[in-house]
Design a protein around this motif. Structure first.
Motif, PDB file in Angstrom:
ATOM      1  N   TRP A 283       0.816  -1.210   0.000  1.00 29.21           N
ATOM      2  CA  TRP A 283       0.000   0.000   0.000  1.00 29.21           C
ATOM      3  C   TRP A 283       0.847   1.256   0.000  1.00 29.21           C
ATOM      4  CZ3 TRP A 283      -4.619   0.098  -1.691  1.00 29.21           C
ATOM      5  CH2 TRP A 283      -5.432  -1.039  -1.582  1.00 29.21           C
ATOM      6  N   THR A 284       2.054   1.195   0.588  1.00 29.84           N
ATOM      7  CA  THR A 284       2.949   2.356   0.544  1.00 29.84           C
ATOM      8  C   THR A 284       3.391   2.642  -0.879  1.00 29.84           C
ATOM      9  OG1 THR A 284       3.767   1.871   2.742  1.00 29.84           O
ATOM     10  CG2 THR A 284       5.117   3.318   1.377  1.00 29.84           C
ATOM     11  N   VAL A 285       3.812   1.597  -1.584  1.00 26.68           N
ATOM     12  CA  VAL A 285       4.256   1.769  -2.970  1.00 26.68           C
ATOM     13  C   VAL A 285       3.119   2.319  -3.828  1.00 26.68           C
ATOM     14  CG1 VAL A 285       5.012   0.520  -5.028  1.00 26.68           C
ATOM     15  CG2 VAL A 285       6.071   0.030  -2.822  1.00 26.68           C
ATOM     16  N   ILE A 286       1.923   1.793  -3.632  1.00 27.00           N
ATOM     17  CA  ILE A 286       0.769   2.282  -4.385  1.00 27.00           C
ATOM     18  C   ILE A 286       0.483   3.748  -4.044  1.00 27.00           C
ATOM     19  CG2 ILE A 286      -1.726   2.027  -4.701  1.00 27.00           C
ATOM     20  CD1 ILE A 286      -1.317  -0.999  -4.275  1.00 27.00           C
ATOM     21  N   GLY A 287       0.587   4.093  -2.753  1.00 26.71           N
ATOM     22  CA  GLY A 287       0.339   5.476  -2.331  1.00 26.71           C
ATOM     23  C   GLY A 287       1.351   6.441  -2.908  1.00 26.71           C
ATOM     24  N   VAL A 288       2.637   6.064  -2.896  1.00 24.39           N
ATOM     25  CA  VAL A 288       3.679   6.916  -3.472  1.00 24.39           C
ATOM     26  C   VAL A 288       3.428   7.108  -4.967  1.00 24.39           C
ATOM     27  CG1 VAL A 288       6.132   7.036  -4.029  1.00 24.39           C
ATOM     28  CG2 VAL A 288       5.425   6.378  -1.743  1.00 24.39           C
ATOM     29  N   GLY A 289       3.066   6.010  -5.646  1.00 23.80           N
ATOM     30  CA  GLY A 289       2.776   6.108  -7.076  1.00 23.80           C
ATOM     31  C   GLY A 289       1.606   7.045  -7.358  1.00 23.80           C
ATOM     32  N   ALA A 290       0.568   6.972  -6.535  1.00 22.18           N
ATOM     33  CA  ALA A 290      -0.593   7.836  -6.732  1.00 22.18           C
ATOM     34  C   ALA A 290      -0.234   9.306  -6.518  1.00 22.18           C
ATOM     35  CB  ALA A 290      -1.717   7.422  -5.779  1.00 22.18           C
ATOM     36  N   LEU A 291       0.560   9.586  -5.480  1.00 24.12           N
ATOM     37  CA  LEU A 291       0.943  10.969  -5.210  1.00 24.12           C
ATOM     38  C   LEU A 291       1.796  11.550  -6.334  1.00 24.12           C
ATOM     39  CD1 LEU A 291       1.732  10.897  -1.386  1.00 24.12           C
ATOM     40  CD2 LEU A 291       0.036  12.344  -2.515  1.00 24.12           C
ATOM     41  N   MET A 292       2.709  10.733  -6.874  1.00 29.51           N
ATOM     42  CA  MET A 292       3.575  11.270  -7.928  1.00 29.51           C
ATOM     43  C   MET A 292       2.764  11.596  -9.178  1.00 29.51           C
ATOM     44  SD  MET A 292       5.774   8.004  -9.279  1.00 29.51           S
ATOM     45  CE  MET A 292       5.094   6.792 -10.424  1.00 29.51           C
ATOM     46  N   VAL A 293       1.734  10.804  -9.459  1.00 28.52           N
ATOM     47  CA  VAL A 293       0.873  11.090 -10.598  1.00 28.52           C
ATOM     48  C   VAL A 293       0.143  12.415 -10.382  1.00 28.52           C
ATOM     49  CG1 VAL A 293      -1.177  10.335 -11.855  1.00 28.52           C
ATOM     50  CG2 VAL A 293       0.606   8.673 -11.271  1.00 28.52           C
ATOM     51  N   VAL A 294      -0.324  12.666  -9.154  1.00 27.21           N
ATOM     52  CA  VAL A 294      -1.018  13.923  -8.836  1.00 27.21           C
ATOM     53  C   VAL A 294      -0.081  15.113  -9.020  1.00 27.21           C
ATOM     54  CG1 VAL A 294      -2.084  15.260  -6.976  1.00 27.21           C
ATOM     55  CG2 VAL A 294      -2.678  12.856  -7.279  1.00 27.21           C
TER      56      VAL A 294
END
Length: 530
Positions: A162-173
């Motif tokens: 979930w951390t990796v997914i969260g970091v990926g989502a933030l970078m897209v934003v």
């Protein structure tokens, strides 16, 4: 780790995320939607601002977590990463910074396409840039997962995932909403935080040993389990010819790879002139040089204070050495200052990862939109169309990086970045140098140089001990290892240069002397630069 660690670290991290999202939202409200603003921030940044942003881009999780971890585990041989990353900036300063700023507009392909047939060159350079960027992103994702596993006390793979997914989502934003302007300010904030945290930890390590560096090194050797061998070459790259060749390969990749990293090259376009680009690099060299010298102290400090065995037990690749060092320097797991220092370091490391992935994602999405999409589209793509594609590309690149980050979660992040540098040095650097300095260089030579370095470097990694045939490989249960070296640079970098030369001398295309002369004058004087 105790609940206090988790709560405080997550609170500090949440503050950073809130600040950076605020910057991104503010920038998005003031954007004009132009390609120049999205890709280059309107070219409005000063050399000092851009120098801090470059330093922020370069001082990644691999540097803060990975290199210090390698030094804590392997001493002298781990320190070679610090030296390689630092020396690489001399190549950037002396060879490419001003010339790239004068010849290009947004991406590496702009420099090469200035005197070649655009479509094949842009497709090749765009493909290479995206490949390098994704490899670099994977390292940041792995660093994020390791940090959260430590922060939450190793509560299972779900936390990492979930951390990796969260970091990926933030970078897209960050990328899709704010573009280069928001990304640059995030890099500046992160660089200040990282340098401040590193200075504080380094000072505490030196105070612990009363400023006696010799005692620090002797204690590190004693607690490493390797004795005097810890302070001498050979723990990683010693013994047989394979290890020594791997060392040469790694050194070549680190020193030559920086000049081919897409997210570093794109930073030269955010300043108004070539002179400003050179001054940016001078600023960044000072900041980066100080930082890498401090990572050496932190690595040996972790070995001396925490102990190499404890670091290895926490994370086999050494990625958690600095947070553990901070915990001990503050007084231990049960102390207030230990909790505070650990939380600050964890939050700074998170900030490092978020800021770096934003810069890399922006560079890769720019390559997809400005090079690949614009070249494959039959009609000319407008600036607004390109920017829209770049935002969509950020989502796709993020998804790929998340998937690979989960797959490679047990590898050292500095080692993973070494692979990205090898691909950059093999595929991007040859075509860049040939395009800038070789009068006879042709379109076929450019395409062959890119693919002649990109394909061998990726294939050699796939059939190396990194992927299979060893206990620490991505797939330890299978063995399709045919190439003995972990880093392909020793073979793939010469192949890239050879392919570029061979493609040029076998091409029937007559080099355009006028376009070469125009490129040469523009690169050296800035006349006609965008």
């Amino acid at each position: 780790m105790t609940g206090e660690h988790q709560t405080l670290a997550l609170l500090l991290f949440s503050v950073f995320v809130a600040v950076t999202l605020g910057i991104t939202t503010w920038v998005s409200r003031h954007r004009r939607g132009s390609a120049e603003e999205f890709y280059a921030g309107g070219r409005l940044f000063s050399p000092m601002e851009n120098g801090f942003a470059i330093a922020g881009d370069y001082m990644s999780a691999a540097s803060f977590l990975g290199i210090s971890g390698l030094i804590a585990l392997y001493g002298y041989d781990g320190m070679l990463y610090s030296v390689g990353f630092l020396v690489a900036w001399l190549v950037v300063l002396l060879v490419v910074a001003e010339l790239v700023r004068n010849c290009g507009r947004f991406t590496l392909a702009d420099v090469v396409a200035a005197r070649m047939r655009e479509r094949p060159v842009r497709i090749a350079a765009g493909t290479s840039s995206v490949t390098v960027s994704v490899l670099y992103l994977v390292a940041q994702m792995v660093g994020a997962g390791s940090l959260v596993a430590l922060l939450l006390g190793g509560t299972g793979e779900a936390a990492r995932t979930w951390t990796v997914i969260g970091v990926g989502a933030l970078m897209v934003v960050y990328v899709s909403m704010g573009g280069m302007r928001a990304t640059t300010w995030i890099q500046i904030v992160k660089a200040v935080l990282l340098l401040g945290g590193t200075v504080a930890l380094t000072a505490l390590v030196l105070v612990r040993f009363h400023g006696d560096v010799n005692q620090l090194l002797l204690t590190a050797a004693e607690r490493s389990g390797h004795g005097e061998k810890f302070l001498a070459p050979g723990l990683i790259h010693g013994g047989d010819w394979t290890s020594r060749s791997d060392f040469i390969s790694l050194g070549l990749a680190l020193v030559l790879g920086t000049a081919g990293l897409p997210h570093i090259l794109s930073r030269f376009y955010t300043v108004p002139t070539a002179r400003a680009a050179r001054r940016s690099v001078i600023w960044s060299i000072g900041l980066i040089g100080a930082f890498y010298l401090m990572t050496i102290v932190l690595g040996f400090g972790a070995a001396a204070i925490v102990g190499s065995g404890t670091v290895r037990e926490s994370n086999a690749a050494g990625n958690t050495a600095v947070p553990l060092l901070a915990l001990d320097l503050g007084g231990g797991a049960d102390s207030t200052w230990g909790t505070v220092l650990f939380a600050v370091v964890a939050a700074v490391a998170f900030a490092t990862i978020l800021a770096v992935v934003a810069g890399i994602t922006l560079a890769s999405s720019a390559s997809v939109a400005h090079d690949l999409y614009a070249s494959l589209r039959r009609r000319a793509a407008g600036p607004r169309s390109e920017v829209a594609v770049a935002r969509l590309a950020a989502v796709g690149v993020g998804a790929v990086a998340i998937a690979l980050g989960l797959l490679a979660r047990d590898l050292n992040v500095a080692f993973l970045v070494g692979l990205a540098f090898a691909v950059a040095a093999s595929a991007n650097l040859p075509v860049l140098l040939y395009a800038l300095f070789w009068r006879r260089f042709t379109t076929r030579g450019a395409v062959w140089a890119v693919y002649g370095g990109l394909v061998p470097s990726v294939v050699l990694v796939l059939v190396s001990p990194v992927v299979s045939g060893s206990p620490a490989a991505l797939f330890p249960g299978v063995d399709f290892q045919y190439f003995p070296l972990q880093n392909p640079g020793l073979v793939s970098i010469p192949l890239g240069f050879l392919a570029g030369w061979l493609g040029t001398v076998t091409s029937r295309e007559t080099p355009d002397a006028a376009r070469h002369a125009e490129t040469e004058v523009r690169s050296l004087t800035g006349a006609g630069a965008v």
